[in-house]
Structures are given as C-alpha cells and as structure tokens.
Design an enzyme around this catalytic site. Structure first.
Site, PDB file in Angstrom:
ATOM      1  N   GLN A   1      -7.509  -0.087   3.811  1.00  0.00           N
ATOM      2  CA  GLN A   1      -8.265  -0.635   4.949  1.00  0.00           C
ATOM      3  C   GLN A   1      -9.695  -1.008   4.583  1.00  0.00           C
ATOM      4  OE1 GLN A   1      -7.269  -1.624   7.842  1.00  0.00           O
ATOM      5  NE2 GLN A   1      -5.217  -0.755   7.880  1.00  0.00           N
TER       6      GLN A   1
ATOM      7  N   SER B   1      -3.689  -3.257  -0.521  1.00  0.00           N
ATOM      8  CA  SER B   1      -2.560  -3.969   0.086  1.00  0.00           C
ATOM      9  C   SER B   1      -3.006  -5.368   0.490  1.00  0.00           C
ATOM     10  CB  SER B   1      -2.072  -3.190   1.311  1.00  0.00           C
ATOM     11  OG  SER B   1      -1.048  -3.915   1.963  1.00  0.00           O
ATOM     12  N   ALA B   2      -2.180  -6.384   0.150  1.00  0.00           N
ATOM     13  CA  ALA B   2      -2.598  -7.779   0.367  1.00  0.00           C
ATOM     14  C   ALA B   2      -2.698  -8.154   1.833  1.00  0.00           C
ATOM     15  CB  ALA B   2      -1.623  -8.716  -0.351  1.00  0.00           C
ATOM     16  N   HIS B   3      -1.781  -7.624   2.671  1.00  0.00           N
ATOM     17  CA  HIS B   3      -1.750  -8.145   4.048  1.00  0.00           C
ATOM     18  C   HIS B   3      -2.877  -7.627   4.933  1.00  0.00           C
ATOM     19  CE1 HIS B   3       0.599  -4.875   6.383  1.00  0.00           C
ATOM     20  NE2 HIS B   3       0.502  -4.399   5.163  1.00  0.00           N
TER      21      HIS B   3
ATOM     22  N   ASN C   1      -7.482   3.765   9.063  1.00  0.00           N
ATOM     23  CA  ASN C   1      -6.858   2.629   9.739  1.00  0.00           C
ATOM     24  C   ASN C   1      -6.963   2.689  11.257  1.00  0.00           C
ATOM     25  OD1 ASN C   1      -5.125   4.773   8.628  1.00  0.00           O
ATOM     26  ND2 ASN C   1      -3.557   3.937   9.968  1.00  0.00           N
TER      27      ASN C   1
ATOM     28  N   GLY D   1       0.819  -1.213   0.000  1.00  0.00           N
ATOM     29  CA  GLY D   1       0.000   0.000   0.000  1.00  0.00           C
ATOM     30  C   GLY D   1       0.850   1.260   0.000  1.00  0.00           C
ATOM     31  N   THR D   2       1.965   1.207   0.707  1.00  0.00           N
ATOM     32  CA  THR D   2       2.834   2.387   0.780  1.00  0.00           C
ATOM     33  C   THR D   2       3.340   2.769  -0.609  1.00  0.00           C
ATOM     34  OG1 THR D   2       3.499   1.866   3.039  1.00  0.00           O
ATOM     35  CG2 THR D   2       5.014   3.245   1.762  1.00  0.00           C
TER      36      THR D   2
ATOM     37  N   CYS E   1       1.203   0.751  12.730  1.00  0.00           N
ATOM     38  CA  CYS E   1       1.507  -0.291  11.748  1.00  0.00           C
ATOM     39  C   CYS E   1       2.844  -0.075  11.061  1.00  0.00           C
ATOM     40  CB  CYS E   1       0.389  -0.474  10.740  1.00  0.00           C
ATOM     41  SG  CYS E   1       0.026   0.916   9.720  1.00  0.00           S
TER      42      CYS E   1
HETATM   43  N1  PLP Z   1      -2.771   2.936   3.854  1.00  0.00           N
HETATM   44  C1  PLP Z   1      -3.437   2.579   4.962  1.00  0.00           C
HETATM   45  C2  PLP Z   1      -4.759   3.198   5.247  1.00  0.00           C
HETATM   46  C3  PLP Z   1      -2.879   1.653   5.849  1.00  0.00           C
HETATM   47  O1  PLP Z   1      -3.541   1.313   6.944  1.00  0.00           O
HETATM   48  C4  PLP Z   1      -1.610   1.097   5.539  1.00  0.00           C
HETATM   49  C5  PLP Z   1      -0.964   0.150   6.472  1.00  0.00           C
HETATM   50  O2  PLP Z   1      -1.306   0.046   7.595  1.00  0.00           O
HETATM   51  C6  PLP Z   1      -0.970   1.482   4.341  1.00  0.00           C
HETATM   52  C7  PLP Z   1      -1.592   2.417   3.541  1.00  0.00           C
HETATM   53  C8  PLP Z   1       0.361   0.935   3.964  1.00  0.00           C
HETATM   54  O3  PLP Z   1       0.219  -0.354   3.427  1.00  0.00           O
HETATM   55  P1  PLP Z   1       1.483  -1.340   3.401  1.00  0.00           P
HETATM   56  O4  PLP Z   1       1.659  -1.832   4.801  1.00  0.00           O
HETATM   57  O5  PLP Z   1       1.061  -2.444   2.459  1.00  0.00           O
HETATM   58  O6  PLP Z   1       2.640  -0.589   2.887  1.00  0.00           O
END
Ligand code: PLP
Length: 387
Positions: free
Chosen positions: A177, A197-199, A149, A71-72, A325
């Site tokens: 999310q 994001s997969a996880h 989140n 996601g990042t 996170c």
């Molecule tokens: N965006 C949101 C709203 C999230 O909650 C998160 C991770 O917690 C991310 C982006 C980032 O995703 P990733 O952990 O796959 O980089």
C-alpha cells in the site's frame, strides 16, 4: 457528476493509460523469455526493463527483484521461503498486517499496536528478547507493513528494523500500500525483504514482486515456494507473466514520477474528514498517526458498513468496508480490533481511498451521499421506534 465515483483505490487503482499501452504492446510478443532465439530475447528485454523500473521505485538493485503473482504471493514467499531455510523460525508480525502475512505461517506471534494502529516497538523488543512461545531455531523473522490498507497508517519500519537488528532478526516489509504513495528506500529502511503489488500503483492485478536486500540479496536463504523451472534466479518457478510484468514496470516508472503529487490528495481527504468529523460520533481511525494522503477509515454512527456500501453503490459511489480487498464480503476488521475499537463501532467503519482518477466533485458527491444515507437511516430507525 461522473458515474460511478470510484473511491476504492486501495483495493485496486485504475490502470494507467501508459500501462494499458505497454500491456497491449507486450501481447504482440510471441517469445518465451527463457528461449534463446530473437523472440525469446525480445520478451526477456521487456521483463528486464520492467525489473529495472520496479527496483528504482524502492531504491533496490534490479537483480534483487523477484516477480510474483502479486502481493499475496510475495508475502508468502518472504515468510514461507525463509522459514523453510531457517526451520520453523519464529515469525513476529504486527497485529494489523494483511491476511496474506498473518496466514502465511502457523506459528505467527502478533506484535501489539497502539490505539492509532502504530506498532509497539517496546513490545517487539521484549518479544525478541524473551523466550519464544514456539520452537525458534535460527534468527527470527519480523514482518511489519509500511502502510496499512484499511487506515493508511504508516508504520515506523526503520525503527522496527533497528530493534530487529539488535536481536539478529530479519525483517520483511509489506509495502504493497505504501509504494507509489510515499517515497521508499529499501536500504534506508533497513529491511531484508519487501513486497510490492502492481494493481495498487496503476498496473494490472495478478503481478507483484518480492524485493530482496542485504543478506538475502543473492537468494542465499530464500527457498522458492513455487517449484519447477529456474526462472527468477531459481526463486520463483514458472514462465513469467510477460504482459503483467510489462505493465508493472511502466506503472512503477509512472508512480515514481508522480510521487511528488501524491500528497496533494490529502487536501480532498482532509476536506471530507473535516466536514464529517464535526458530526457527533463520527470517528476517523488512525488520524493521530502519520497516514497515507489518500486513505480515510471512518464511521457512520449507527449504520453498519455493509448497509453503507450498498447505499453508496446505489448512489453511484464505490468504496469498501475495511479489508474487503480479498473477499467482497464484510468481515469484522482485525485491524480495528487490534486498535482496541469496539466491535459495534468497528462494524460502522468504511474505507475511502482516493487516487489518480479522483476529482473535486467526487468529494462533493461522497459528502452529499453520506449525509443522505445517514439521515435516511436515522429517519427509518425513528419510524420503527414509533411503530
Ligand atoms: N498487502 C496489503 C497491505 C494489501 O493491501 C494487499 C491487497 O489489498 C495485499 C498485500 C495483497 O496484494 P495482492 O492483491 O496483489 O495479492
């Protein structure tokens, strides 16, 4: 009671058994998906099947799914990739976005949220109509998440897109999310880009996607931020994460199938909130807004989150304080600050996030631990006072 009780599904949810099998199968493949021989074609098929499944989760076309490292990266690709094309375009993001949005550009203008954490559409309208505080060539980009989140608050993204459209602005939506928790139709939302994001949906960590729509569907305005080979139609270089993508595809398929069940988690979430919300001084943030069924961000009066997290962990319960996170360390929540919550109170907020492994007895265990931690801390404070 099963140990430990995991209540941190918004950080990472447990990998689904079907995903584990898919990842194990993909590990047996040898080929590089860019190779034309049989082994390469077998790897390519796994990736394209996964692309179909991820697209289906949000009602997109397969060709519009760009796999990323999570996601990042998807958020960075959306903002930085577009900015490169538009030349330092204005970027407006809600004040409660994930840091991977807020830090993706140096010229982010934040859109206010109300005390429930819902983005202020009038403020957005005014900002888009007004002169830019930064250099604003070309259309602006607006980035608003679908669900938060920390609080689970669901944003009126279709409304955001409607306002943006009036001003000719493009819209990116971080749906990391929301995916698998509420039904998503990228076209109905009217956004141009969406991060996944997969996880967060039962897949492996380290793989995600930026899904394109509308004008951006053919990559016209999106520059790659990872440069090299021509993978992902030139939008993201590097040999694909075959095992991760295989797992992501199955996770997306399972998430879509299980979507009708997800709202049932609210029964447990509400039980927990009803029980604790009766206590003086306990606040549940965002409770007055539409929220994800699995998320509760709530205070324990007088007990800082860091202390709570350790005490819960000792009691066999795993959860987070706000946005933990990325770091594991507890920092002041920019989300609660944007909602106008005083620092002292925000410091006592933890996030409970339920998921597919949650069971009824987990809620009992959490409630018992909560009361125990609260009473013990109060008693200790009294002793200190008396001494
Ligand atoms: N965006 C949101 C709203 C999230 O909650 C998160 C991770 O917690 C991310 C982006 C980032 O995703 P990733 O952990 O796959 O980089």
């Amino acid at each position: 009671m099963k140990h430990p009780v995991y209540m941190d599904h918004n950080a990472t949810t447990a990998v689904l058994p079907a995903v584990q099998k898919a990842v194990a199968r993909a590990l047996e493949l040898t080929g590089n998906a860019s190779s034309v021989h049989g082994a390469g074609r077998a790897a390519r098929k796994v990736i394209e099947d996964a692309r179909d499944r991820v697209a289906a989760l949000v009602g997109a076309k397969s060709a519009d799914v760009v796999f990323t490292s999570g996601g990042t990266e998807a958020n960075n690709l959306a903002i930085r990739g577009l900015q490169q094309d538009l030349g330092q375009a204005r970027v407006l993001a809600s004040a409660v976005e994930h840091t991977s949005v807020l830090k993706a550009a140096s010229n982010i203008e934040t859109i206010a949220v109300d005390s429930e954490g819902v983005v202020d559409l009038e403020a957005l309208d005014t900002m888009l109509a007004g002169a830019s505080s930064t250099n604003g060539a070309g259309p602006a980009l607006v980035s608003v998440m679908l669900a938060n989140n920390e609080t689970g608050v669901i944003q009126p993204v279709a409304g955001v897109a409607a306002v943006a459209k009036r001003h000719g602005a493009l819209v990116h939506c971080d749906a990391v999310q929301a995916a698998g928790k509420i039904s998503i139709d990228i076209a109905a939302l009217g956004v141009h880009m969406m991060s996944l994001s997969a996880h967060k949906i039962g897949g492996p960590a380290g793989v995600g996607a930026l899904v394109l729509a509308g004008d951006l569907a053919h990559g016209a305005n999106l520059f790659p931020i990872v440069l090299g080979g021509g993978q992902e139609r030139g939008r993201r270089a590097g040999s694909e994460n075959l095992t991760g993508i295989a797992g992501f595809g199955v996770a997306a398929e399972e998430a879509l199938k299980d979507l009708p069940e997800f709202p049932n988690l609210a029964v447990w979430r509400n039980r927990l909130e009803d029980e604790l919300g009766r206590r003086q001084g306990v606040h549940v943030f965002g409770a007055g807004a539409p929220r994800l069924a699995n998320t509760s961000c709530l205070t324990m009066p007088g007990v800082v989150a860091e202390r709570q997290i350790i005490a819960f962990d000792l009691a066999g319960i795993e959860l987070s304080a706000g946005a933990a996170c990325s770091s594991g360390k507890v920092e002041p929540s920019h989300v609660l600050a944007a909602m106008g919550v005083a620092v002292d109170e925000a410091d006592t907020a933890i996030r409970v996030s339920l998921g597919w492994t949650t069971a009824d007895q987990d809620i009992d265990a959490f409630l018992a631990a909560w009361v125990d931690i609260f009473e013990r801390t109060k008693a200790a404070a009294k002793e200190v006072e008396a001494a």
